[in-house]
Scaffold this active site. Sequence first.
Site, mmCIF file in Angstrom:
data_model
loop_
_atom_site.group_PDB
_atom_site.id
_atom_site.type_symbol
_atom_site.label_atom_id
_atom_site.label_comp_id
_atom_site.label_asym_id
_atom_site.label_seq_id
_atom_site.Cartn_x
_atom_site.Cartn_y
_atom_site.Cartn_z
ATOM 1 C CB SER A 217 19.966 9.362 37.251
ATOM 2 O OG SER A 217 20.920 10.376 37.068
ATOM 3 C CB SER A 255 21.940 11.085 41.905
ATOM 4 O OG SER A 255 20.886 10.201 41.599
ATOM 5 C CG ASP A 257 17.909 10.887 42.649
ATOM 6 O OD1 ASP A 257 18.300 9.981 41.884
ATOM 7 O OD2 ASP A 257 18.579 11.289 43.619
#
Length: 321
Positions: A217, A255, A257
Amino acid sequence: MQSPRRVRELGVVVGTLPTGPLNAITDVPGVRVGQTTITGDGLNTGVTAIVPDGWAQTLPAAVAVGNGYGKLVGSTQVDELGVIETPILLTGTLSTFRVADALLTWLLDRDPKATSLNPVVGETNDGHLSDIRRRPITPEAVHAALDTASAGLVEEGCAGAGTGTCALGFKAGIGTASRTTPAGQTVGVLVQANFSGLLTVLGRPVPAQPIDADGNSCMIVVATDLPLDSRQLGRLARRAIFAMGRVGSDYAPGSGDYAIAFTTARTPDFPDRDLRTPFQAVTESVEEALLNSLTMARTTTGHQARTAHAVPHDLIVQRPL
């Protein structure tokens, strides 16, 4: 053994806009950063607090989500109202809610009449190097980060919320950078880097052995004193996530983000046609901050004797074609 050094000290200059005096998010007037770092006994974690002056009266803000596999407490109210009303805190995944609760206590102590508050807390997963299930962040650790926030140079690499994070095959952590506009205004960013991909420096790949980490992340906080409204700040935040691709992010499906952007200017007055320079400022700043998060990190051994190695600086300087 190499000493942590910022990428500019290694001769790597990102972009063309000038930096602020510290090349940090704290170059934005009225923005302070405090951190608490926790290490030892299988722990590498912490808290990073971004504390803008005037948060209690709300500041224009916006959130952008590149991939929503993560937790950003308070984001829906920021989306709805277009403001932040608290400092912004970063930590490790399973400590998110303990940090949010401790931030709430800190806020209530300062406003005895408050009945509704929207703490903003983001996270990345530092479980590769830290015993994340222990959730070791205490209220005292959170309050210390808030109370010691300063406008000085931000500690990068293995500090605060970046103590146990890894990115692009190497040990990473906290990174920061800034750019100034021809009119003398500033865009500053702070990143908590913990994502996968192939490290790329000024367009050239740096091969690395991938780290088999549990979480991927990136949290990006963008601060400015440009008089932008929340819609324009959302455009700035999206460019911050785009900039992850410049250093080689693969935007993996696991992830989370996120970028959150705010301004210390209370009265929006900025034409959209003039956003080209702020867009350039944020993409350059994020690219450099992400590289700083790597070059300022140290090789770290943590939970279950796992090790994440710092990127060798000679790979940064002698980039392959």
